[in-house]
Design an enzyme around this catalytic site. Sequence first.
Site, short mmCIF file in Angstrom:
data_model
loop_
_atom_site.label_atom_id
_atom_site.label_comp_id
_atom_site.label_asym_id
_atom_site.label_seq_id
_atom_site.Cartn_x
_atom_site.Cartn_y
_atom_site.Cartn_z
N GLY A 67 0.83 -1.20 0.00
CA GLY A 67 0.00 0.00 0.00
C GLY A 67 0.87 1.25 0.00
N CYS A 68 0.29 2.35 -0.49
CA CYS A 68 1.07 3.59 -0.64
C CYS A 68 1.41 4.20 0.72
CB CYS A 68 0.31 4.58 -1.51
SG CYS A 68 -1.44 4.76 -1.09
N TYR A 69 0.42 4.33 1.61
CA TYR A 69 0.71 4.84 2.95
C TYR A 69 1.69 3.92 3.67
CZ TYR A 69 -3.21 8.22 3.13
OH TYR A 69 -4.07 9.28 2.94
N ALA A 70 1.44 2.60 3.53
CA ALA A 70 2.28 1.62 4.22
C ALA A 70 3.74 1.77 3.80
CB ALA A 70 1.78 0.21 3.94
#
Length: 347
Positions: free
Chosen positions: A158-161
């Site tokens: 994921g991008c935030y992750a």
Amino acid sequence: MSHSTKNPHQVAVAGTTGYSGFELARILLRHPQVQSATFYVRETGGAQCLAEMFPQLRGVGEAPLRTLSVEAILESGAGTAFLATPHEFSAEIAPTLIDAGMRVIDLSGAFRFRSAQTFSHWYKLPTPHAGRLGEAVYGLPELYASDIAGAKLVANPGCYATSAILALRPLNEAGWIADGLPVICDCKSGASGAGKELRRDLHFVELDENFKAYNLFSHRHTPEILDHTGIAESSLVFSTHLLPLARGILSTIYVTLKQAQRAGDIEAMYRKFYADRRMVRIWPAGKLPELQHVAHTNFADLGFALDKSGRSLIVVSCLDNLGKGAAGQAVQNFNHMLGIEEHTALQ
């Protein structure tokens, strides 16, 4: 078609109409090691070339467009498939492609966890792929490059992750994070991170000149951050916000250190951890990255500030949510799977 005839330099891309899928097309069409790329969408609208759907790609090269089906992908002869498709579709299609001898890079969340229960709890979706979760490698090359190189199935993070893990994993591995105190990941993303589906809260009038928090204590990237930083669930506070911008993620991460550290030592620790990783750029102590520094790139930039006590640390982690947060990272993983320079087509 027998497994031996599948060529990993021939790629199939499923789901090209979304923001990540289009970004993926742009990168793959300029990739020197991609011999052919075929793009699959649910509705072609009679178009036969991706450039008919996206005029930005006119003159870039051959970009044949086909109606999406498992059969069409299997018959194409492609050896690598990128899935920029909804989680439930990836869960269904990926095992079939792998069993036919293809290597798969999935940009959805379907294969990011070892546990089917984790997936069903956070994504509220069924798990027909439960028996296959153990086959997937988490596609963060800065941590798992050697596993990715031999993988048949890569779960793109994921991008935030990605932004949180790159900032926190080195600190936690060094044993520098104070026990029992909150680690706060305060993150902001551009609107493309929410996808292309028509939603009232993503209309221009709702976004422009506005700023808001969302999915507090319920964001799907939470378990990825826990799994790959090693931070305890009771310590992590992860908040997400929607910026009135098209693309970019900036995460401001607040950490209390076990013992006082010097800024130079923190910088040296980060530089050592990412010494051979060209896609992570460490900023000098006290200098902070901005979204404009990473937009339209595959770089993740890390900067930090340390208070006078040497124990209160703020790390700023920036990336492009469609680049290092999605399509760029998928191609970085593809490069490792081909055994070529990881930054190929990404600089």
